[in-house]
Design a protein around this motif. Structure first.
Motif, PDB file in Angstrom:
ATOM      1  N   LEU A   1     -24.794  -0.977 -29.298  1.00 15.04           N
ATOM      2  CA  LEU A   1     -24.596  -1.173 -27.862  1.00 15.04           C
ATOM      3  C   LEU A   1     -25.852  -1.742 -27.221  1.00 15.04           C
ATOM      4  O   LEU A   1     -26.971  -1.447 -27.661  1.00 15.04           O
ATOM      5  CB  LEU A   1     -24.258   0.167 -27.204  1.00 15.04           C
ATOM      6  N   ALA A   2     -25.665  -2.526 -26.169  1.00 15.91           N
ATOM      7  CA  ALA A   2     -26.811  -3.057 -25.441  1.00 15.91           C
ATOM      8  C   ALA A   2     -26.470  -3.194 -23.973  1.00 15.91           C
ATOM      9  O   ALA A   2     -25.355  -3.588 -23.615  1.00 15.91           O
ATOM     10  CB  ALA A   2     -27.217  -4.423 -26.009  1.00 15.91           C
ATOM     11  N   GLY A   3     -27.438  -2.833 -23.126  1.00 18.64           N
ATOM     12  CA  GLY A   3     -27.305  -3.039 -21.692  1.00 18.64           C
ATOM     13  C   GLY A   3     -28.592  -3.645 -21.166  1.00 18.64           C
ATOM     14  O   GLY A   3     -29.412  -4.145 -21.940  1.00 18.64           O
ATOM     15  N   GLU A   4     -28.778  -3.578 -19.867  1.00 20.42           N
ATOM     16  CA  GLU A   4     -29.986  -4.138 -19.264  1.00 20.42           C
ATOM     17  C   GLU A   4     -31.177  -3.251 -19.601  1.00 20.42           C
ATOM     18  O   GLU A   4     -31.290  -2.135 -19.085  1.00 20.42           O
ATOM     19  CB  GLU A   4     -29.798  -4.226 -17.752  1.00 20.42           C
TER      20      GLU A   4
ATOM     21  N   VAL B   1     -18.673   8.305 -28.304  1.00 18.93           N
ATOM     22  CA  VAL B   1     -18.696   6.990 -27.647  1.00 18.93           C
ATOM     23  C   VAL B   1     -18.918   7.119 -26.133  1.00 18.93           C
ATOM     24  O   VAL B   1     -19.854   6.528 -25.588  1.00 18.93           O
ATOM     25  CB  VAL B   1     -17.433   6.167 -27.992  1.00 18.93           C
ATOM     26  N   PRO B   2     -18.085   7.914 -25.423  1.00 23.84           N
ATOM     27  CA  PRO B   2     -18.376   8.081 -23.993  1.00 23.84           C
ATOM     28  C   PRO B   2     -19.747   8.717 -23.741  1.00 23.84           C
ATOM     29  O   PRO B   2     -20.400   8.392 -22.747  1.00 23.84           O
ATOM     30  CB  PRO B   2     -17.239   8.980 -23.484  1.00 23.84           C
ATOM     31  N   ALA B   3     -20.186   9.582 -24.651  1.00 21.38           N
ATOM     32  CA  ALA B   3     -21.485  10.238 -24.453  1.00 21.38           C
ATOM     33  C   ALA B   3     -22.634   9.233 -24.501  1.00 21.38           C
ATOM     34  O   ALA B   3     -23.555   9.281 -23.680  1.00 21.38           O
ATOM     35  CB  ALA B   3     -21.688  11.329 -25.514  1.00 21.38           C
ATOM     36  N   VAL B   4     -22.586   8.313 -25.445  1.00 21.83           N
ATOM     37  CA  VAL B   4     -23.705   7.368 -25.562  1.00 21.83           C
ATOM     38  C   VAL B   4     -23.671   6.344 -24.426  1.00 21.83           C
ATOM     39  O   VAL B   4     -24.722   5.970 -23.885  1.00 21.83           O
ATOM     40  CB  VAL B   4     -23.737   6.701 -26.958  1.00 21.83           C
ATOM     41  N   VAL B   5     -22.477   5.912 -24.035  1.00 23.17           N
ATOM     42  CA  VAL B   5     -22.401   4.960 -22.917  1.00 23.17           C
ATOM     43  C   VAL B   5     -22.924   5.615 -21.630  1.00 23.17           C
ATOM     44  O   VAL B   5     -23.658   5.003 -20.854  1.00 23.17           O
ATOM     45  CB  VAL B   5     -20.966   4.421 -22.742  1.00 23.17           C
ATOM     46  N   ALA B   6     -22.567   6.873 -21.416  1.00 25.25           N
ATOM     47  CA  ALA B   6     -23.031   7.586 -20.217  1.00 25.25           C
ATOM     48  C   ALA B   6     -24.554   7.693 -20.197  1.00 25.25           C
ATOM     49  O   ALA B   6     -25.193   7.503 -19.155  1.00 25.25           O
ATOM     50  CB  ALA B   6     -22.395   8.979 -20.151  1.00 25.25           C
ATOM     51  N   ARG B   7     -25.151   7.990 -21.361  1.00 22.92           N
ATOM     52  CA  ARG B   7     -26.610   8.107 -21.417  1.00 22.92           C
ATOM     53  C   ARG B   7     -27.279   6.758 -21.135  1.00 22.92           C
ATOM     54  O   ARG B   7     -28.315   6.682 -20.469  1.00 22.92           O
ATOM     55  CB  ARG B   7     -27.044   8.655 -22.776  1.00 22.92           C
ATOM     56  N   MET B   8     -26.672   5.687 -21.654  1.00 19.99           N
ATOM     57  CA  MET B   8     -27.204   4.347 -21.364  1.00 19.99           C
ATOM     58  C   MET B   8     -27.153   4.052 -19.868  1.00 19.99           C
ATOM     59  O   MET B   8     -28.099   3.512 -19.298  1.00 19.99           O
ATOM     60  CB  MET B   8     -26.401   3.284 -22.122  1.00 19.99           C
ATOM     61  N   ARG B   9     -26.055   4.416 -19.232  1.00 22.29           N
ATOM     62  CA  ARG B   9     -25.930   4.152 -17.792  1.00 22.29           C
ATOM     63  C   ARG B   9     -26.946   4.972 -17.003  1.00 22.29           C
ATOM     64  O   ARG B   9     -27.500   4.499 -16.005  1.00 22.29           O
ATOM     65  CB  ARG B   9     -24.505   4.457 -17.325  1.00 22.29           C
ATOM     66  N   ASP B  10     -27.223   6.209 -17.459  1.00 25.38           N
ATOM     67  CA  ASP B  10     -28.268   7.023 -16.825  1.00 25.38           C
ATOM     68  C   ASP B  10     -29.605   6.282 -16.820  1.00 25.38           C
ATOM     69  O   ASP B  10     -30.441   6.493 -15.940  1.00 25.38           O
ATOM     70  CB  ASP B  10     -28.469   8.353 -17.584  1.00 25.38           C
ATOM     71  N   LEU B  11     -29.809   5.455 -17.838  1.00 23.39           N
ATOM     72  CA  LEU B  11     -31.070   4.725 -17.982  1.00 23.39           C
ATOM     73  C   LEU B  11     -30.988   3.327 -17.374  1.00 23.39           C
ATOM     74  O   LEU B  11     -31.842   2.484 -17.623  1.00 23.39           O
ATOM     75  CB  LEU B  11     -31.448   4.646 -19.470  1.00 23.39           C
ATOM     76  N   GLY B  12     -29.929   3.075 -16.609  1.00 23.59           N
ATOM     77  CA  GLY B  12     -29.842   1.812 -15.871  1.00 23.59           C
ATOM     78  C   GLY B  12     -29.236   0.659 -16.636  1.00 23.59           C
ATOM     79  O   GLY B  12     -29.526  -0.504 -16.331  1.00 23.59           O
ATOM     80  N   ALA B  13     -28.387   0.963 -17.619  1.00 19.57           N
ATOM     81  CA  ALA B  13     -27.889  -0.086 -18.519  1.00 19.57           C
ATOM     82  C   ALA B  13     -27.078  -1.165 -17.822  1.00 19.57           C
ATOM     83  O   ALA B  13     -27.029  -2.300 -18.286  1.00 19.57           O
ATOM     84  CB  ALA B  13     -27.052   0.541 -19.629  1.00 19.57           C
TER      85      ALA B  13
END
Ligand code: ZN
Length: 232
Positions: free
Chosen positions: A97-100, A118-130
């Motif tokens: 996965l990759a985000g901003e 899967v939802p857990a890792v995406v949520a953590r990425m969004r917490d970090l501004g992904a």
């Protein structure tokens, strides 16, 4: 070596094939992993791997841990550039996965889909501004090959109905990739931002498969590293 590699913005994504074995207990593990990371990102990029336990725990890393190993998690997230994250699998889904400004890997097999990695890792990425999250679904066993007892299929499809499947020989099966794709979409990852490599590990001899090769099976790696191109 790298059965798939690509650059997406400042992110490098790679998946190895059966010419390397990066299983934790494989004799040449460190060398194989180093070769794969070097092939993807150049020399000198350190790698962080997980002791995967089929759960939904996510670790955020900002340095290389002791021995390069984070114990007892199934997803890694980092905002660091030049730090490679590694997921290992042989039939389970290796997810990249990759985000901003943030990259991640996750190990999502049948239990991981049920546990919700899967939802857990995406949520953590969004917490970090992904922001917008892109995903690469690596080689895994397909739904036509992954036979399970009927009650197991019911357990999985109660959580993710899309994972309900049937083998090519007509018995109950689980489509883990379909489950991961459904969970990514439910987590807000757009279809256009998902790359499904589509290979079946059990059917393709160029890939490691636990279902085909049993306990002796090797492991392939999904690798991601944020590697901004620098002016030289
Ligand atoms: Zn298959």
């Amino acid at each position: 070596m790298l059965g798939h590699r690509e650059r997406s913005g400042d992110v490098l994504v790679g998946f190895t094939d059966a010419t390397l074995d990066v299983a934790e207990e494989a004799p040449g593990r460190d060398e194989a992993l180093n070769d794969a990371v070097t092939a993807l990102a150049g020399a000198g990029v350190p790698a962080v791997r997980m002791r995967q336990v089929h759960g939904a725990s996510v670790a955020v890393v900002d340095e290389v841990p002791d021995g390069g190993l984070v114990p007892d998690v199934d997803a890694l997230v980092t905002t660091c550039a030049d730090l490679a994250l590694v997921v290992r699998a042989a039939d389970c889904v290796p997810l990249v996965l990759a985000g901003e400004g943030v990259v991640a890997v996750a190990h999502a097999g049948r239990p991981g889909v049920v546990a919700g990695v899967v939802p857990a890792v995406v949520a953590r990425m969004r917490d970090l501004g992904a922001g917008v999250v892109r995903a690469w679904v690596g080689p895994a066993v397909c739904g036509r090959c992954y036979e399970v007892p009927d009650e197991m299929r019911e357990t999985v499809s109660a959580v993710v109905p899309e994972a309900r499947a049937e083998t090519s020989w007509g018995t109950p099966a689980v489509d883990v990739v379909a489950g991961v794709l459904a969970q990514l979409r439910a987590a807000g990852v757009r279809a256009d931002d998902i790359t499904d490599l589509g290979a079946c590990t059990r059917e393709d001899d160029a890939l490691h498969s636990y279902r085909r090769d049993g306990t002796a099976a090797g492991r392939l790696a999904g690798i991601v590293v944020r590697r901004p191109e620098r002016e030289t």
